[in-house]
Design a protein around this motif. Structure first.
Motif, PDB file in Angstrom:
ATOM      1  N   UNK A 280      40.993  39.556  39.099  1.00 36.54           N
ATOM      2  CA  UNK A 280      42.117  38.663  38.791  1.00 36.54           C
ATOM      3  C   UNK A 280      41.709  37.231  38.458  1.00 36.54           C
ATOM      4  N   UNK A 281      40.524  36.831  38.932  1.00 37.58           N
ATOM      5  CA  UNK A 281      40.034  35.474  38.652  1.00 37.58           C
ATOM      6  C   UNK A 281      39.930  35.195  37.154  1.00 37.58           C
ATOM      7  N   UNK A 282      39.818  36.276  36.369  1.00 33.80           N
ATOM      8  CA  UNK A 282      39.668  36.100  34.920  1.00 33.80           C
ATOM      9  C   UNK A 282      40.815  35.274  34.348  1.00 33.80           C
ATOM     10  N   UNK A 283      42.008  35.438  34.927  1.00 37.87           N
ATOM     11  CA  UNK A 283      43.168  34.750  34.372  1.00 37.87           C
ATOM     12  C   UNK A 283      43.203  33.279  34.763  1.00 37.87           C
ATOM     13  N   UNK A 284      42.482  32.920  35.818  1.00 34.15           N
ATOM     14  CA  UNK A 284      42.232  31.513  36.122  1.00 34.15           C
ATOM     15  C   UNK A 284      41.191  30.959  35.153  1.00 34.15           C
ATOM     16  N   UNK A 397      35.579  34.702  45.655  1.00 31.49           N
ATOM     17  CA  UNK A 397      36.082  33.637  44.781  1.00 31.49           C
ATOM     18  C   UNK A 397      35.434  32.318  45.174  1.00 31.49           C
ATOM     19  N   UNK A 398      34.862  31.636  44.197  1.00 29.28           N
ATOM     20  CA  UNK A 398      34.195  30.362  44.453  1.00 29.28           C
ATOM     21  C   UNK A 398      35.139  29.178  44.268  1.00 29.28           C
ATOM     22  N   UNK A 399      36.316  29.418  43.692  1.00 30.61           N
ATOM     23  CA  UNK A 399      37.202  28.318  43.328  1.00 30.61           C
ATOM     24  C   UNK A 399      37.841  27.658  44.569  1.00 30.61           C
TER      25      UNK A 399
END
Length: 405
Positions: A280-284, A397-399
């Motif tokens: 899902x991180x792809x959309x970020x 997730x690194x964000x």
């Protein structure tokens, strides 16, 4: 209808048991829509299609993956069902399968992914596909490719199957066969693709990414292009089932971020539809990269990627097991209902798990305060495997969100 069994809750499919649905449906890499008009609104998260419903409205069911059988002729190292080649008890019979199709149609008009195990091991699979097509469902299938023949490829086409997905987890015989646990799996998959092409059947390539094949992903994408696929979907490993035993092969958060940035870079370099699933991180990342490039993320510029979200589990997608148990996705081992005891529509609208997942503001940890929670949401299955809490923050997730708790 067959009664439920509690023998196992692990689920597999060559479409990887998850929709982002996503399954069978990526976005055009150049901001174009999919070749199929019905895909255009498939991933919409506008209005009330996803998230908390208002005025008594429920999210629209977009994709349903049904594990038609758990039986499989392969022994894949990442298989969440640890599927084997033998008959499993209490699988839905033909009559129950037809009833399930009716119940799904009563709840909406989603795409139905016939998955497994290996769906071609069901003798009635084409009757089920034809019935689903007849009542207005869009039927697709996720075989592993090794059991496709010229004859059954034609039957797929005739029964209304619109697209199939075939997994290639290596660009060579050696790497793919090792991943799939059976010698000849690579050759069998390529032969199956040839038969599908001869029958005029559209196909996509799915790839599960681990440390062992991470460096091969560009070669697999090139192979998908050369084979004539319409799409390439990458899946980030969720360590369930047999996948737990290769957790050391799961890429870490930094590799995850690097891989998804590379995937973004391919948008303007390929004609394939590209889709990142269980990622899902792809959309970020897409929105961050677009901002850096001075671009607005719109349907015109980014296609379906602009109107979908990362994790669709329980919001636009769900999974039904071989014995009729409903889950948010094939990776999230939490029972949401049982279609042998209640209707699919009742489960979709009434499950407490689904209701929780539709409230993005209730996510825990940094996911709950992240400004990208409505377009990303984190992988709920990875959160559950990590914390035994499907609302916990995504572990890979690194964000760091700009908001403060």
């Amino acid at each position: 209808m067959h009664s439920s069994s509690r023998d196992s809750h692990r689920h597999t499919s060559d479409s990887h048991g998850h929709g982002s649905d996503s399954h069978m449906h990526g976005s055009k890499s150049h901001g174009q829509g999919s070749d199929h008009p019905s895909h255009g609104d498939l991933h919409s998260c506008h209005g009330r299609e996803h998230g908390s419903s208002a005025h008594g409205q429920f999210p629209r069911i977009r994709l349903v993956a049904w594990e038609t059988t758990r039986r499989c002729n392969l022994s894949c190292v990442h298989c969440r069902a640890a599927a084997e080649d033998h008959v499993y008890e209490n699988e839905l019979d033909t009559a129950a399968a037809m009833t399930l199709m009716d119940q799904i149609r009563d709840a909406g008009q989603p795409i139905v992914i016939l998955t497994g195990g290996e769906p071609l091991l069901r003798e009635d699979i084409f009757d089920i596909a034809a019935y689903g097509t007849k009542i207005g469902l869009r039927m697709v299938m996720a075989p592993n490719g090794t059991m496709i023949t010229p004859e059954n490829a034609i039957k797929m086409k005739e029964s209304g199957i619109k697209r199939i997905s075939i997994s290639l987890d290596g660009s060579t015989k050696e790497s793919h066969d090792k991943f799939r646990g059976v010698d000849g799996a690579f050759e069998g998959a390529l032969n199956g693709i040839d038969f599908a092409k001869d029958a005029g059947l559209e196909f996509q390539i799915n790839t599960t990414i681990t440390k062992t094949n991470l460096e091969e992903i560009p070669k697999i994408l090139a192979l998908a292009e050369s084979l004539g696929a319409v799409a390439h979907h990458i899946f980030l490993l969720v360590p369930t089932g047999r996948g737990k035993y290769i957790v050391d092969q799961e890429i870490d958060a930094k590799e995850y971020e690097k891989t998804l940035n590379w995937f973004y870079d391919q948008r303007d370099k390929t004609t394939l539809q590209l889709k990142a699933t269980c990622a899902p991180h792809y959309y970020r990342i897409l929105r961050q990269r677009a901002k850096d490039e001075g671009k607005k993320v719109t349907f015109e510029s980014h296609g379906l990627d602009a109107v979908t979200r990362g994790c669709l589990a329980g919001t636009g997608f769900c999974f039904i097991s071989h014995i009729g148990e409903v889950q948010t996705c094939g990776f999230l081992d939490v029972k949401c209902g049982d279609i042998t005891k209640s209707t699919f529509k009742d489960v979709w609208q009434g499950s407490e798990v689904f209701k929780n997942l539709r409230d993005f503001n209730s996510l825990d940890g940094k996911c709950g305060i992240c400004e990208y929670r409505k377009v990303c949401g984190g992988c709920r299955a990875r959160a559950y495997e990590s914390k035994e809490n499907y609302m916990a923050e995504e572990p890979l997730c690194t964000y760091i969100p700009s908001k403060k708790a």
